[in-house]
Design a protein around this motif. Structure first.
Motif, PDB file in Angstrom:
ATOM      1  N   PRO A 235      68.923  69.296 113.678  1.00  0.00           N
ATOM      2  CA  PRO A 235      67.560  69.178 113.614  1.00  0.00           C
ATOM      3  C   PRO A 235      66.753  70.324 113.756  1.00  0.00           C
ATOM      4  N   ASP A 236      67.254  71.313 114.317  1.00  0.00           N
ATOM      5  CA  ASP A 236      66.624  72.763 114.581  1.00  0.00           C
ATOM      6  C   ASP A 236      66.998  73.697 113.029  1.00  0.00           C
ATOM      7  N   ARG A 237      67.658  72.978 112.237  1.00  0.00           N
ATOM      8  CA  ARG A 237      67.939  73.482 110.917  1.00  0.00           C
ATOM      9  C   ARG A 237      68.940  74.589 110.993  1.00  0.00           C
ATOM     10  N   VAL A 238      69.686  74.535 111.998  1.00  0.00           N
ATOM     11  CA  VAL A 238      70.880  75.584 112.086  1.00  0.00           C
ATOM     12  C   VAL A 238      72.172  74.818 111.458  1.00  0.00           C
ATOM     13  N   VAL A 239      72.929  75.664 110.893  1.00  0.00           N
ATOM     14  CA  VAL A 239      74.111  75.298 110.075  1.00  0.00           C
ATOM     15  C   VAL A 239      75.013  74.955 111.086  1.00  0.00           C
ATOM     16  N   LEU A 240      75.359  73.671 111.209  1.00  0.00           N
ATOM     17  CA  LEU A 240      76.529  73.303 111.996  1.00  0.00           C
ATOM     18  C   LEU A 240      77.857  73.431 111.655  1.00  0.00           C
ATOM     19  N   ASP A 241      77.961  72.967 110.274  1.00  0.00           N
ATOM     20  CA  ASP A 241      79.268  72.887 109.730  1.00  0.00           C
ATOM     21  C   ASP A 241      79.060  72.737 108.153  1.00  0.00           C
ATOM     22  N   VAL A 242      80.127  73.045 107.524  1.00  0.00           N
ATOM     23  CA  VAL A 242      80.119  73.476 105.909  1.00  0.00           C
ATOM     24  C   VAL A 242      81.254  72.389 105.542  1.00  0.00           C
ATOM     25  N   VAL A 243      81.237  71.942 104.054  1.00  0.00           N
ATOM     26  CA  VAL A 243      82.097  71.573 103.462  1.00  0.00           C
ATOM     27  C   VAL A 243      82.687  72.782 102.422  1.00  0.00           C
ATOM     28  N   PRO A 244      83.578  73.594 102.656  1.00  0.00           N
ATOM     29  CA  PRO A 244      83.988  74.786 101.911  1.00  0.00           C
ATOM     30  C   PRO A 244      83.999  74.211 100.347  1.00  0.00           C
ATOM     31  N   GLN A 245      83.965  75.068  99.427  1.00  0.00           N
ATOM     32  CA  GLN A 245      83.858  74.933  97.923  1.00  0.00           C
ATOM     33  C   GLN A 245      85.488  74.155  97.685  1.00  0.00           C
ATOM     34  N   GLY A 246      85.228  73.189  96.804  1.00  0.00           N
ATOM     35  CA  GLY A 246      86.398  72.540  96.704  1.00  0.00           C
ATOM     36  C   GLY A 246      87.214  71.688  97.802  1.00  0.00           C
ATOM     37  N   GLY A 247      86.488  71.623  99.065  1.00  0.00           N
ATOM     38  CA  GLY A 247      87.050  70.877 100.109  1.00  0.00           C
ATOM     39  C   GLY A 247      86.608  69.201 100.002  1.00  0.00           C
ATOM     40  N   ASP A 248      86.767  68.622 100.917  1.00  0.00           N
ATOM     41  CA  ASP A 248      86.543  67.287 100.850  1.00  0.00           C
ATOM     42  C   ASP A 248      86.102  66.978 102.375  1.00  0.00           C
ATOM     43  N   ASP A 249      85.975  67.845 103.415  1.00  0.00           N
ATOM     44  CA  ASP A 249      85.631  67.216 104.595  1.00  0.00           C
ATOM     45  C   ASP A 249      84.962  68.698 105.373  1.00  0.00           C
ATOM     46  N   PHE A 250      84.126  68.280 106.286  1.00  0.00           N
ATOM     47  CA  PHE A 250      83.844  69.571 107.173  1.00  0.00           C
ATOM     48  C   PHE A 250      84.927  70.168 107.882  1.00  0.00           C
ATOM     49  N   THR A 251      84.787  71.316 108.384  1.00  0.00           N
ATOM     50  CA  THR A 251      85.975  72.323 109.098  1.00  0.00           C
ATOM     51  C   THR A 251      85.938  72.048 110.253  1.00  0.00           C
ATOM     52  N   GLY A 252      85.016  71.764 111.035  1.00  0.00           N
ATOM     53  CA  GLY A 252      85.302  71.497 112.508  1.00  0.00           C
ATOM     54  C   GLY A 252      84.655  70.270 113.331  1.00  0.00           C
ATOM     55  N   THR A 253      85.192  69.112 112.698  1.00  0.00           N
ATOM     56  CA  THR A 253      84.613  67.764 112.998  1.00  0.00           C
ATOM     57  C   THR A 253      85.038  67.371 114.562  1.00  0.00           C
ATOM     58  N   ALA A 254      86.277  68.067 114.835  1.00  0.00           N
ATOM     59  CA  ALA A 254      86.862  67.671 116.038  1.00  0.00           C
ATOM     60  C   ALA A 254      86.164  68.354 117.335  1.00  0.00           C
ATOM     61  N   GLY A 255      85.510  69.671 116.785  1.00  0.00           N
ATOM     62  CA  GLY A 255      84.781  70.300 117.806  1.00  0.00           C
ATOM     63  C   GLY A 255      83.412  69.786 118.183  1.00  0.00           C
ATOM     64  N   TRP A 256      82.803  69.231 117.332  1.00  0.00           N
ATOM     65  CA  TRP A 256      81.279  68.854 117.513  1.00  0.00           C
ATOM     66  C   TRP A 256      81.138  67.364 117.644  1.00  0.00           C
ATOM     67  N   ALA A 257      81.919  66.401 116.847  1.00  0.00           N
ATOM     68  CA  ALA A 257      81.800  65.090 116.982  1.00  0.00           C
ATOM     69  C   ALA A 257      81.927  64.358 118.442  1.00  0.00           C
ATOM     70  N   PRO A 258      82.739  64.823 119.177  1.00  0.00           N
ATOM     71  CA  PRO A 258      82.687  64.203 120.313  1.00  0.00           C
ATOM     72  C   PRO A 258      81.335  64.497 121.485  1.00  0.00           C
ATOM     73  N   LEU A 259      80.496  65.528 121.066  1.00  0.00           N
ATOM     74  CA  LEU A 259      79.395  65.914 121.684  1.00  0.00           C
ATOM     75  C   LEU A 259      78.188  65.013 121.299  1.00  0.00           C
ATOM     76  N   LEU A 260      78.357  64.835 119.881  1.00  0.00           N
ATOM     77  CA  LEU A 260      77.077  63.909 119.175  1.00  0.00           C
ATOM     78  C   LEU A 260      77.324  62.568 118.814  1.00  0.00           C
ATOM     79  N   CYS A 261      78.555  62.240 118.697  1.00  0.00           N
ATOM     80  CA  CYS A 261      78.800  60.691 118.310  1.00  0.00           C
ATOM     81  C   CYS A 261      79.321  60.191 119.518  1.00  0.00           C
ATOM     82  N   THR A 262      78.843  59.258 119.962  1.00  0.00           N
ATOM     83  CA  THR A 262      79.331  58.563 121.224  1.00  0.00           C
ATOM     84  C   THR A 262      78.724  57.206 121.246  1.00  0.00           C
ATOM     85  N   GLY A 263      79.277  56.452 121.948  1.00  0.00           N
ATOM     86  CA  GLY A 263      78.868  55.068 122.264  1.00  0.00           C
ATOM     87  C   GLY A 263      78.470  54.728 123.437  1.00  0.00           C
TER      88      GLY A 263
END
Length: 529
Positions: free
Chosen positions: A481-509
């Motif tokens: 939301p502060d417009r900082v790049v959190l993660d990227v999909v590299p050229q030719g890739g099919d997923d973000f590179t570091g989901t395991a690091g940030w998802a537990p902090l952001l995606c919670t039930g």
């Protein structure tokens, strides 16, 4: 065993209603979080203090809804010049009229005017309440329960309980004691006098900032408005500014014998210091602005750093309070902001010492070296960019060419065919900028975060965003939301590179720590027991 706690009176109490505190309140409101601001003064402090904002700060002001109003009172500056004792140019650091964030890289303004715009915006939101004439006398937290804030006003003493407290109460912060912080002294202390004046007389200048590198009388000069100017002079031991000294000091810029309407708006002596608090958080009490860091004014970043604090923290705190994110998310605030704040302070100290520090032979050598270095192609441009360095790698910043950097903000075409700035399209939440059809996994993650997805080839930005992605070797980026790049999909890739690091902090039930407070429900003013 779970310990039950009384519900807080209000989600957030903000101690101090200067620009940093009000900006924090407005950003929280954009994320649906209500706050009460406690300010010991009843009105805006009427005399000017901060006078410079960079393009990143103007983007933050856009986020709180006052971009156009601020543009009407701001004056773009051409940059910074270093002058010798005879006012000959040593080096020039130009600033662009349109920077990375879509605004002039340097703008001059009058702080009371900015504060009025911020308070007017605060008055328009039901999620922010300002209590003037309220002096905070205590901030205490007990375990994991609400934070208790005691304050007194004309009606006596009161207590508020809050899910979180933000200390925006300046250099003499009471809140800093509540987090157990002490100053780290970065070894700079000088006594200067600041003179703000108005005149319609001719004033010699170049529509930018002059830094006079004279070891006997270092000085700074800048034009703030149509007829408003600021001078800063280092004072000698035992020296006081009188009318005769003032005439001599400003003579290189204006002849007071011919400036009949020259009027001093404010003259004050300051001790410029360089300090950073050794900790910015304890539990749900956090420090922002001058409560967390003090910088000499030589690079014009004092207020800017405080507004960056607010922008970094507000969305994280909102996610904890409203969406049940783990409190570990708040740990990233100091981890990300403190290194940049310390860098800015050290840069200001280096500027002060290299340009004005001492009268010995080494000082002269330093000034000569700086003059020589500034003649090397690209050096001045690189120095101008150094204020906007990427955030350090961490849970919310992936390593790589774009990780921790800010997305550029070109003009784009919105759904109604209007030309607007990029952030006006992205909104207040997460966003994905993509140069290719987004693969299923990152699309699902974007949907889980409520992220707006923008295909850059359809944005109408003349290719700026696509070129930025190519430079960073990315097909897509996930923006916070502060417009900082959190993660990227590299050229030719099919997923973000570091989901395991940030998802537990952001995606919670997890159930939110504090339920939203109805905008129509006033916070109680409970008397002290």
């Amino acid at each position: 065993m779970t310990v039950a706690h009384d519900a807080p009176d209000v989600p957030v109490v903000i101690v101090g209603a200067g620009p940093v505190g009000v900006t924090a309140a407005l950003l929280l409101a954009r994320h649906g979080v209500r706050s009460v601001l406690l300010e010991r003064h009843r009105d805006v402090y009427p005399l000017p203090r901060a006078v410079a904002a960079d393009d990143e700060v103007r983007r933050i002001l856009q986020a709180v809804g006052i971009a156009d109003a601020f543009a009407a009172l701001a004056r773009p500056a051409r940059g910074l010049r270093l002058l010798d004792a005879r006012h000959r140019v040593i080096a020039e650091f130009p600033r662009s009229p349109r920077g990375h964030h879509g605004y002039p890289q340097t703008s001059m303004f009058d702080q009371p005017e900015l504060e009025r715009l911020l308070r007017e915006a605060l008055a328009r939101t039901p999620l922010g309440e300002l209590r003037g004439g309220a002096e905070v006398t205590g901030v205490a937290q007990d375990g994991t329960g609400p934070v208790r804030v005691t304050y007194r006003d004309g009606d006596g003493e009161h207590v508020l309980s809050a899910a979180a407290v933000l200390g925006c109460d300046g250099a003499n912060s009471l809140t800093r004691g509540a987090v157990g912080a002490v100053w780290e002294d970065l070894r700079f202390e000088e006594r200067w006098t600041v003179v703000d004046a108005t005149t319609t007389a001719a004033v010699r200048g170049w529509e930018g900032v002059d830094q006079v590198c004279d070891p006997h009388r270092p000085a700074t000069f800048m034009r703030i408005g149509e007829h408003r100017y600021r001078w800063e002079f280092r004072l000698r031991a035992g020296e006081e500014l009188d009318d005769g000294l003032l005439r001599r000091l400003v003579a290189p810029w204006v002849d007071l014998s011919r400036a009949g309407d020259f009027r001093v708006v404010r003259q004050a002596a300051y001790t410029f210091r360089a300090r950073v608090a050794d900790r910015w958080r304890r539990g749900r009490v956090l420090l922002l602005g001058d409560a967390a860091h003090l910088t000499p004014p030589f690079v014009g970043q004092g207020l800017c750093s405080g507004l960056r604090d607010a922008h970094n923290l507000a969305w994280k705190l909102a996610r904890v309070l409203r969406q049940g994110a783990d409190d570990g998310l708040l740990e990233t605030y100091e981890r990300e902001r403190a290194p940049h704040a310390r860098h800015v302070v050290r840069l200001a100290v280096a500027t002060g010492w290299a340009m004005t520090g001492g009268q010995d032979r080494a000082a002269a050598v330093r000034r000569a070296a700086v003059a020589a270095a500034c003649r090397i192609p690209g050096v001045t441009a690189r120095a101008s960019r150094d204020l906007g360095r990427p955030l350090p790698a961490g849970p919310l910043v992936r390593r790589g060419p774009l990780g921790g950097t800010y997305a550029p903000q070109p003009r784009v075409t919105d759904e109604d065919g209007r030309r607007v700035r990029l952030d006006d399209v992205l909104g207040d939440s997460f966003a994905v900028l993509t140069a290719v059809p987004l693969p299923p996994v990152p699309r699902a993650l974007a949907d889980a975060l409520g992220a707006r997805i923008v295909e850059v080839r359809r944005s109408g930005d003349d290719g700026a965003l696509a070129a930025w992605l190519r430079t960073g070797r990315a097909d897509a980026v996930l923006l916070r939301p502060d417009r900082v790049v959190l993660d990227v999909v590299p050229q030719g890739g099919d997923d973000f590179t570091g989901t395991a690091g940030w998802a537990p902090l952001l995606c919670t039930g997890r159930t939110p720590a504090e339920p939203p407070v109805s905008p129509s429900r006033p916070s109680p003013r409970r008397p002290l027991p």
